[in-house]
Scaffold this active site. Structure first.
Site, PDB file in Angstrom:
ATOM      1  N   ASP A 196      -5.710  -2.725   7.129  1.00  0.00           N
ATOM      2  CA  ASP A 196      -4.616  -1.996   6.763  1.00  0.00           C
ATOM      3  C   ASP A 196      -4.917  -0.540   7.526  1.00  0.00           C
ATOM      4  O   ASP A 196      -6.257  -0.406   8.410  1.00  0.00           O
ATOM      5  CB  ASP A 196      -5.047  -1.037   5.325  1.00  0.00           C
ATOM      6  CG  ASP A 196      -4.782  -1.791   4.085  1.00  0.00           C
ATOM      7  OD1 ASP A 196      -4.602  -2.653   3.769  1.00  0.00           O
ATOM      8  OD2 ASP A 196      -5.980  -1.798   3.000  1.00  0.00           O
ATOM      9  N   VAL A 197      -4.017   0.069   7.703  1.00  0.00           N
ATOM     10  CA  VAL A 197      -3.799   1.490   8.495  1.00  0.00           C
ATOM     11  C   VAL A 197      -5.290   2.438   8.792  1.00  0.00           C
ATOM     12  O   VAL A 197      -6.174   2.206   9.971  1.00  0.00           O
ATOM     13  CB  VAL A 197      -2.324   2.551   8.905  1.00  0.00           C
ATOM     14  CG1 VAL A 197      -2.552   3.113   9.735  1.00  0.00           C
ATOM     15  CG2 VAL A 197      -1.535   1.656   8.967  1.00  0.00           C
TER      16      VAL A 197
END
Length: 309
Positions: free
Chosen positions: A138-139
């Site tokens: 995930d970012v």
């Protein structure tokens, strides 16, 4: 050609603005949806929508979805730390705020673009905007991530991830104390019906298995070691939230925003601390580790000192 799509409005989004609802239901950015409304390319029950409209429950929304723009990799000016590199693979320590590859819903830098800007030659296998990418973080999640440089490595690593032959170890700081303090979560995960950008435990979701063990308990929180058997989007975050022990800082999945603010955390406390796999060329088992980044280390120390009280 642009495509006209239809979306019934669920009860949970009743009364929200048209651009917000369209964004949640289509997965498009809010700015794209607002532009469609501005151009008269969005409708509520057949009537052209205006930007101030709020949608009623049960209405049917329509939007003319534009052709997707070409996705160009975006490099980071700060670069990226490489933990290991040879002719077949490169293992990086992904920082927060960086995606694995370009996407329609994120305008920041990505691992792919950063490696390309640094002269790393990646395999041409896979879609152009994802070449070499065999798994994602995930970012807001940091830590170990492997990217394929050769075509043979791409095929071998994709197969290894598919066959669950990769060791994926995370550390997660979660609110409260899970009971039991070690165990396995088996709960299927799919898209949240009301918020398309989120995932949720749901009966018709994909099988998802997470193993966890407490490393340390402190006032109001526990540091867990988490091992993934499957690799679903947001898996750890969703499973921890489903246990009522969300990752500290993960406001999207129910963490205490007041605590996040006190710790200065703007993302979930989740770090891919170790990654192991069979090297695609030598066949030797290789493993890599990434230290906690500064924001996670500082917030962990604050929790140990009792900031939760």
């Amino acid at each position: 050609m642009p495509e006209r799509r239809f979306y019934p409005v669920p009860d949970g989004l009743s009364g929200d603005r048209i651009d917000s609802v369209l964004s949640r239901m289509t997965g498009l950015s809010r700015s794209v949806c607002a532009a469609a409304v501005q151009k008269g390319e969005a409708w509520i029950d057949g009537a052209v929508a205006s930007k101030s409209d709020r949608v009623p429950s049960g209405a049917v929304l329509e939007i003319l979805v534009p052709d997707p723009p070409s996705l160009e990799p975006r490099p980071s000016a700060e670069g990226i730390v490489r933990l290991y590199e040879d002719e077949d693979v490169v293992v990086v320590d992904k920082p927060a705020g960086m995606a694995a590859h370009p996407s329609l819903n994120f305008e920041g830098p990505d691992v792919l673009g950063t490696l390309m800007a640094e002269g790393v030659k990646l395999t041409t296998h896979g879609p152009q905007e994802r070449k070499g990418i065999v798994h994602r973080l995930d970012v807001g999640t940091t830590g170990c991530m492997v990217v394929a440089k050769s075509e043979a490595a791409y095929s071998a690593l994709k197969r290894a991830f598919r066959d669950r032959a990769v060791e994926k170890v995370y550390h997660a700081l979660v609110q409260g104390h899970p009971d039991p303090m070690s165990g396995t979560i088996e709960a299927p995960i799919g898209r949240d019906n009301r918020r398309q950008w989120k995932m949720a435990v749901r009966a018709d979701g994909r099988p998802s298995v997470t193993h966890y063990e407490a490393l340390e308990a402190m006032a109001g929180a526990s540091l867990l070691e988490v091992r993934l058997e499957t690799g679903r989007t947001h898996q750890i975050r969703v499973h921890m939230s489903a246990m009522s022990h969300p990752c500290v800082g993960d406001d999207m999945y129910g963490a205490d925003p007041t605590l996040s603010a006190r710790l200065g955390l703007t993302r979930q406390w989740l770090h891919a601390v170790r990654l192991g796999f069979e090297h695609p060329t030598s066949g030797e088992w290789v493993a890599f580790a990434a230290p906690y980044p500064e924001d996670l280390q500082n917030s962990l120390e604050a929790m140990r000192e009792g900031v939760f009280r």
